[in-house]
Design an enzyme around this catalytic site. Structure first.
Site, PDB file in Angstrom:
ATOM      1  N   LYS A   1       0.850  -1.195   0.000  1.00  0.00           N
ATOM      2  CA  LYS A   1       0.000   0.000   0.000  1.00  0.00           C
ATOM      3  C   LYS A   1       0.886   1.246   0.000  1.00  0.00           C
ATOM      4  O   LYS A   1       2.089   1.155   0.273  1.00  0.00           O
ATOM      5  CB  LYS A   1      -0.916  -0.020   1.220  1.00  0.00           C
ATOM      6  CG  LYS A   1      -0.171   0.029   2.552  1.00  0.00           C
ATOM      7  CD  LYS A   1      -1.119  -0.236   3.721  1.00  0.00           C
ATOM      8  CE  LYS A   1      -0.393  -0.167   5.047  1.00  0.00           C
ATOM      9  NZ  LYS A   1      -1.252  -0.624   6.159  1.00  0.00           N
TER      10      LYS A   1
ATOM     11  N   TYR B   1      17.682  29.714   8.323  1.00  0.00           N
ATOM     12  CA  TYR B   1      16.523  30.508   8.709  1.00  0.00           C
ATOM     13  C   TYR B   1      16.355  30.489  10.227  1.00  0.00           C
ATOM     14  O   TYR B   1      16.490  29.448  10.872  1.00  0.00           O
ATOM     15  CB  TYR B   1      15.253  29.940   8.079  1.00  0.00           C
ATOM     16  CG  TYR B   1      15.154  30.188   6.598  1.00  0.00           C
ATOM     17  CD1 TYR B   1      15.052  31.487   6.081  1.00  0.00           C
ATOM     18  CD2 TYR B   1      15.146  29.124   5.703  1.00  0.00           C
ATOM     19  CE1 TYR B   1      14.952  31.702   4.724  1.00  0.00           C
ATOM     20  CE2 TYR B   1      15.036  29.333   4.339  1.00  0.00           C
ATOM     21  CZ  TYR B   1      14.945  30.626   3.848  1.00  0.00           C
ATOM     22  OH  TYR B   1      14.841  30.839   2.501  1.00  0.00           O
TER      23      TYR B   1
HETATM   24  C1  LIG Z   1      -0.505  -1.640   6.744  1.00  0.00           C
HETATM   25  C2  LIG Z   1      -1.056  -2.897   7.244  1.00  0.00           C
HETATM   26  C3  LIG Z   1      -0.218  -3.920   7.697  1.00  0.00           C
HETATM   27  C4  LIG Z   1       1.283  -3.768   7.792  1.00  0.00           C
HETATM   28  O1  LIG Z   1       1.615  -3.081   8.959  1.00  0.00           O
HETATM   29  P1  LIG Z   1       3.148  -2.882   9.359  1.00  0.00           P
HETATM   30  O2  LIG Z   1       3.090  -2.241  10.694  1.00  0.00           O
HETATM   31  O3  LIG Z   1       3.733  -1.975   8.329  1.00  0.00           O
HETATM   32  O4  LIG Z   1       3.762  -4.219   9.358  1.00  0.00           O
HETATM   33  C5  LIG Z   1      -0.788  -5.108   8.092  1.00  0.00           C
HETATM   34  N1  LIG Z   1      -2.136  -5.277   8.050  1.00  0.00           N
HETATM   35  C6  LIG Z   1      -2.970  -4.307   7.657  1.00  0.00           C
HETATM   36  C7  LIG Z   1      -4.431  -4.550   7.652  1.00  0.00           C
HETATM   37  C8  LIG Z   1      -2.468  -3.083   7.241  1.00  0.00           C
HETATM   38  O5  LIG Z   1      -3.302  -2.132   6.829  1.00  0.00           O
END
Ligand SMILES: *Cc1c(COP(=O)(O)O)cnc(C)c1O
Length: 365
Positions: free
Chosen positions: A35, A256
């Site tokens: 994702k 800055y």
């Molecule tokens: C993003 C996600 C994961 C992975 O989580 P991590 O902490 O990056 O390992 C696992 N399960 C779901 C449903 C997620 O949305």
């Protein structure tokens, strides 16, 4: 010559990190979580390193199309399921498995016309209170799905809220187990933190694990444990070069807001990297950085296109010297993204996802 900033995606590190997940959760199948465009790495760029996984899990139909277009014929899971009824058509066409987390998604399935029944992951809200059906409503949903001709196999899933923290997974695991013990179907519970910390427990690793962040070489429970502790390697390097050197005398300040003032003579390196590249603006003086593979610190405020570093530990470094903002330097020294994130009050997740589009990316071994 283009501006010298660049990100590297390390194919070998991705594969290595997935192997670490396999070791921590023996016999479980692995979803590579891609994702958010593979946590900022780019699905197409990370694909080679992650194709040893058993499936790809993601959120967007466009991401699923991308993974199919790369040639992946195995399982793909939509982690939030479909967003409207007509998304189910693409699920049928691309053979996507999808999460069912609410009764509306069951209604949509019941109305969907398909030749081939779908594989679904029914999600329980076991305490996170984000997505999923509560334990008390879970069986009824399972029974309804089980009676639908549109549904083939039903897998069972939940997500842990505190796998990385002190409370751990025990309570949610107990809720999930109690409500599902006599239901058939494969199970998936563990994110990265649960894989690394509790993967030895067969009830936690179950049939499918979902390691996201660990695959990209960030520790899910930093600072309690760092990537060395978990045997992980950075999958992304953000590097640039010095484009100027400024000798300061005592009383001179940098950047800055004049947030850093020298108390003694000091060489300052100016790096072609700023917040418009995805480097966190809130990272203050003292954020770790590597120059020629030697650890030093940032000085003063991060600007849009530049930041300043202390060259005291690297007196030989001049114009063009290599600067590693996070990841692996040419001499092999590693600066974990988690350390930079911590200095900015955030997580490795946020920094890697925020790599800016203007940064050229190269895939390397
Ligand atoms: C993003 C996600 C994961 C992975 O989580 P991590 O902490 O990056 O390992 C696992 N399960 C779901 C449903 C997620 O949305």
């Amino acid at each position: 010559m283009p501006r010298p900033i660049q990100a590297l995606i390390h194919t070998e590190a991705l594969s290595h990190n997935l192997r670490q997940a396999r070791q921590a959760a023996p016999d479980a199948r692995i979803w590579a979580i891609v994702k958010a465009n593979a946590y900022g790495h780019g699905i197409d760029r990370a694909y080679e390193g992650l194709r040893g996984a058993d499936g790809f899990a993601l959120l967007d139909l466009s991401e699923a199309e991308k993974v199919r277009s790369l040639g992946w014929r195995g399982p793909i899971l939509l982690l939030e399921g479909v967003f409207e009824p007509r998304d189910l058509e693409l699920c049928s066409r691309l053979d996507l498995w999808h999460v069912v987390h609410c009764t509306e998604q069951i209604d949509w399935l019941a109305a969907h016309k398909t030749q081939k029944p779908h594989r679904v992951f029914l999600k329980m809200n076991s305490g996170m209170n984000r997505l999923g059906l509560r334990a008390g409503a879970f069986r009824a949903a399972w029974a309804r799905l089980n009676a639908l001709p549109q549904v083939d196999e039903i897998s069972l899933m939940t997500h842990f809220a505190e796998a990385d923290g002190e409370r751990g997974v025990a309570q949610q695991l107990a809720t999930f187990t109690a409500a599902t013990h006599d239901l058939t179907g494969e199970r998936s519970l563990a994110n990265s933190a649960a894989v690394l910390r509790y993967g030895a427990d067969p009830a936690v690793r179950a049939d499918w694990v979902r390691p996201g962040i660990l695959a990209y070489g960030s520790s899910p429970d930093f600072p309690a444990h760092d990537i060395d502790h978990w045997g992980l390697q950075p999958a992304m390097t953000l590097r640039s070069r010095l484009i100027a050197v400024q000798p300061l005398t005592a009383g001179d300040s940098v950047g800055y807001g004049a947030r850093f003032t020298a108390t003694e003579p000091l060489r300052v390196g100016v790096v072609a990297c700023g917040y418009a590249d995805g480097y966190p603006r809130v990272a203050d003086t003292g954020t770790p950085v590597l120059v020629d593979g030697v650890r030093t610190r940032t000085l003063g405020r991060v600007s849009m296109d530049m930041l300043a570093v202390d060259l005291t530990p690297v007196p030989q470094a001049g114009l063009g010297a290599e600067v590693t903002l996070w990841g692996r330097a040419a001499n092999g020294t590693v600066l974990a993204i988690d350390e930079v994130a911590r200095a900015a009050g955030t997580l490795g997740y946020e920094l890697m996802c925020a790599l800016a589009p203007r940064v050229p990316v190269e895939v390397v071994a």
